[in-house]
Write a protein that holds these residues in place. Structure first.
Motif, PDB file in Angstrom:
ATOM      1  N   MET A 276       0.849  -1.159   0.196  1.00  0.00           N
ATOM      2  CA  MET A 276       0.123  -0.017  -0.024  1.00  0.00           C
ATOM      3  C   MET A 276       0.911   1.333   0.020  1.00  0.00           C
ATOM      4  SD  MET A 276      -3.176  -1.087   2.858  1.00  0.00           S
ATOM      5  CE  MET A 276      -3.696  -2.863   2.553  1.00  0.00           C
ATOM      6  N   VAL A 277       1.558   1.235  -1.028  1.00  0.00           N
ATOM      7  CA  VAL A 277       2.554   2.393  -1.195  1.00  0.00           C
ATOM      8  C   VAL A 277       2.011   3.312  -2.381  1.00  0.00           C
ATOM      9  CG1 VAL A 277       4.865   3.384  -1.979  1.00  0.00           C
ATOM     10  CG2 VAL A 277       4.593   1.217  -0.508  1.00  0.00           C
ATOM     11  N   PRO A 278       1.736   4.744  -2.160  1.00  0.00           N
ATOM     12  CA  PRO A 278       1.037   5.709  -3.161  1.00  0.00           C
ATOM     13  C   PRO A 278       1.920   5.528  -4.625  1.00  0.00           C
ATOM     14  CG  PRO A 278       1.222   6.736  -1.169  1.00  0.00           C
ATOM     15  CD  PRO A 278       2.091   5.291  -0.752  1.00  0.00           C
ATOM     16  N   GLY A 279       0.882   5.159  -5.629  1.00  0.00           N
ATOM     17  CA  GLY A 279       1.274   4.950  -6.763  1.00  0.00           C
ATOM     18  C   GLY A 279       1.460   3.335  -7.292  1.00  0.00           C
ATOM     19  N   GLU A 284      -2.001  -5.123  -7.021  1.00  0.00           N
ATOM     20  CA  GLU A 284      -0.827  -6.070  -6.437  1.00  0.00           C
ATOM     21  C   GLU A 284      -1.173  -6.151  -4.793  1.00  0.00           C
ATOM     22  OE1 GLU A 284       2.808  -3.929  -7.000  1.00  0.00           O
ATOM     23  OE2 GLU A 284       2.438  -3.674  -9.170  1.00  0.00           O
ATOM     24  N   ILE A 285      -2.129  -5.455  -4.060  1.00  0.00           N
ATOM     25  CA  ILE A 285      -2.289  -5.663  -2.714  1.00  0.00           C
ATOM     26  C   ILE A 285      -2.989  -7.062  -2.594  1.00  0.00           C
ATOM     27  CG2 ILE A 285      -3.835  -4.856  -0.763  1.00  0.00           C
ATOM     28  CD1 ILE A 285      -3.758  -2.280  -1.880  1.00  0.00           C
ATOM     29  N   VAL A 286      -3.908  -7.250  -3.350  1.00  0.00           N
ATOM     30  CA  VAL A 286      -4.722  -8.721  -3.435  1.00  0.00           C
ATOM     31  C   VAL A 286      -3.700  -9.814  -3.830  1.00  0.00           C
ATOM     32  CG1 VAL A 286      -5.964  -8.442  -5.489  1.00  0.00           C
ATOM     33  CG2 VAL A 286      -6.965 -10.054  -3.521  1.00  0.00           C
ATOM     34  N   ASP A 287      -2.778  -9.439  -4.787  1.00  0.00           N
ATOM     35  CA  ASP A 287      -2.196 -10.519  -5.386  1.00  0.00           C
ATOM     36  C   ASP A 287      -1.244 -10.833  -4.428  1.00  0.00           C
ATOM     37  OD1 ASP A 287      -3.588 -10.512  -7.852  1.00  0.00           O
ATOM     38  OD2 ASP A 287      -1.844  -9.145  -8.927  1.00  0.00           O
ATOM     39  N   ALA A 288      -0.604  -9.929  -3.723  1.00  0.00           N
ATOM     40  CA  ALA A 288       0.423 -10.227  -2.695  1.00  0.00           C
ATOM     41  C   ALA A 288      -0.186 -11.463  -1.430  1.00  0.00           C
ATOM     42  CB  ALA A 288       1.071  -8.865  -1.999  1.00  0.00           C
ATOM     43  N   LEU A 289      -1.331 -10.892  -1.381  1.00  0.00           N
ATOM     44  CA  LEU A 289      -2.141 -11.722  -0.232  1.00  0.00           C
ATOM     45  C   LEU A 289      -2.458 -13.170  -0.676  1.00  0.00           C
ATOM     46  CD1 LEU A 289      -3.424 -11.477   2.669  1.00  0.00           C
ATOM     47  CD2 LEU A 289      -5.372 -10.314   1.726  1.00  0.00           C
ATOM     48  N   PRO A 340      -6.906   1.147 -10.488  1.00  0.00           N
ATOM     49  CA  PRO A 340      -6.653   2.498  -9.993  1.00  0.00           C
ATOM     50  C   PRO A 340      -5.075   2.232  -9.207  1.00  0.00           C
ATOM     51  CG  PRO A 340      -8.769   1.829  -9.694  1.00  0.00           C
ATOM     52  CD  PRO A 340      -8.156   0.619 -10.190  1.00  0.00           C
ATOM     53  N   LEU A 341      -4.677   3.331  -8.787  1.00  0.00           N
ATOM     54  CA  LEU A 341      -3.420   3.307  -7.984  1.00  0.00           C
ATOM     55  C   LEU A 341      -3.680   3.770  -6.510  1.00  0.00           C
ATOM     56  CD1 LEU A 341      -1.216   5.361 -10.494  1.00  0.00           C
ATOM     57  CD2 LEU A 341      -1.369   2.977 -10.292  1.00  0.00           C
ATOM     58  N   GLY A 374       3.299   5.171   2.661  1.00  0.00           N
ATOM     59  CA  GLY A 374       2.790   3.980   3.003  1.00  0.00           C
ATOM     60  C   GLY A 374       1.818   3.683   3.819  1.00  0.00           C
ATOM     61  N   ALA A 375       1.442   2.779   4.305  1.00  0.00           N
ATOM     62  CA  ALA A 375       0.192   2.430   5.197  1.00  0.00           C
ATOM     63  C   ALA A 375       0.470   1.758   6.609  1.00  0.00           C
ATOM     64  CB  ALA A 375      -1.003   1.506   4.518  1.00  0.00           C
TER      65      ALA A 375
END
Length: 389
Positions: A276-279, A284-289, A340-341, A374-375
């Motif tokens: 969860m890094v801007p840009g 990619e969030i769900v893919d990593a998980l 979306p980013l 970041g988050a």
């Protein structure tokens, strides 16, 4: 929602309408459906058991049209003079008049929310729009909703604080001898409302090897046993903003196996948080998980006896519609270039959940907010397995 925020959103929307030559947006919201999130975003209010129309002209004051006199009064209380409130017994008749006032015949009008209308209402709605050129307005609003603000992030933070308290309360009363699932559910809903939530509730999974999550009181009638795990997802909507926290509770000292499972769940969440890094494209969030879930769980996503979506963006909808197509593990990945980013002030819930043959269904869930670089986790309730005592 304060009127300053409402005015800001209206101004952004009206600017977009004017740039595209659109005379007005005509939006429909139905309380229990996705379109409600759109009206909740634009007006700051949309109850779960009614319907309403919103007409936003490219210039001028927006108009809410409601056939529910009690809800019309509530819209007026929330919005003051920010929008015109029309209380009527003829919903489509009043809407026709307001659309005619906002747009000349033959003008370009954007519609949004018709996917949630009944067949009969849809026919009347399209008859109202027949004198105009019609275009899609849902995409305009959905795109605007992805650009979050500090105000919105703070509202999610407040909702998450309540969700944390609901989980803590549920875990404390689960340890009372003789308590049942319905007792826990009722207590959670009561406390959430006492704390100011528009809506509050939970699902539960109870048993030595929970196989399902239950949402209705009649599904869990037996007392919680001393060998049971208590798994909860507490959901809150506060001033139109959602949050949810998931935890596992146990009476006994967790076995080495359960400790390992808990550690893996946390590691999966943290891997998603790191994306969860801007840009960054949000898929990619769900893919990593999901990559980590697939490596650990012996079932595939489709063969798992019980698995639900592992992450979603939160907004004035439980699952933000602009992000949802790209946070679905089963999505059409050929569209990933349209993803979306990640951007500052966006809010995501990360709740890996899956089945393991020897321990049943397992889960953990926390809410994160994106900052400038970041988050961080919004949820403050301790992570890991909760000891019930």
């Amino acid at each position: 929602m304060n009127t300053t925020e409402t005015a800001r959103r209206t101004a952004v929307l009206q600017s977009a309408l004017a740039k595209q030559g659109i005379e007005a947006l005509v939006a429909y919201g139905s309380g229990p459906r996705e379109s409600a999130g759109m009206l909740r975003y634009l007006t700051g209010y949309m109850p779960a058991n009614t319907e309403a129309f919103l007409v936003v002209p490219a210039k001028g004051r927006p108009v809410v049209v409601s056939a529910d006199k009690n809800r019309a009064r509530a819209f007026k209380t929330r919005l003051g003079d920010e929008m015109k409130i029309v209380k009527t017994t003829d919903l489509t008749g009043a809407l026709k008049e307001e659309v005619a006032s906002a747009a000349p015949r033959g003008g370009l009008v954007a519609q949004a929310g018709e996917f949630d209308m009944t067949t009969a209402l849809h026919a009347e709605f399209r008859a109202i729009l027949e004198p105009y050129e019609v275009t899609d307005g849902y995409g305009i609003v959905t795109g605007q909703r992805l650009k979050r603000t500090a105000y919105e992030a703070e509202k999610h933070r407040q909702a998450t604080a309540i969700a944390d308290k609901l989980v803590a309360h549920a875990m404390s009363i689960a340890a009372i001898p003789g308590v049942t699932g319905p007792d826990i559910m009722a207590e959670v809903e009561y406390l959430g409302r006492r704390l100011g939530a528009d809506q509050a509730g939970c699902w539960l999974a109870v048993g030595e090897r929970p196989a399902e999550t239950y949402f209705d009181l009649f599904e869990l009638t037996e007392a919680v046993g001393p060998n049971a795990r208590v798994q909860i997802g507490a959901t809150v909507c506060l001033d139109g903003y959602y949050s949810q926290v998931l935890r596992i509770g146990m009476f006994a000292e967790p076995s080495d196996r359960m400790k390992e499972v808990s550690e893996r769940l946390i590691a999966m969440q943290d891997a998603a948080l790191a994306r969860m890094v801007p840009g960054t494209p949000i898929h990619e969030i769900v893919d990593a998980l999901e990559t980590m879930i697939d490596a650990y769980c012996p079932y595939t996503r489709l063969s798992d006896p019980f698995r639900f979506q592992s992450t979603h963006a939160m907004s004035n909808s439980y699952s933000d519609p602009g992000a949802a197509p790209f946070l679905n593990a089963g999505r059409d990945k050929s569209r990933d270039a349209e993803s979306p980013l990640v951007a500052e002030h966006q809010v995501y819930e990360v709740h890996p959940n899956f089945t393991l043959p020897d321990v049943g269904h397992v889960c953990a869930g926390d809410v994160a907010v994106v900052g400038g670089s970041g988050a961080t986790w919004m949820s403050q309730y301790p992570r890991g397995i909760v000891r019930l005592a």
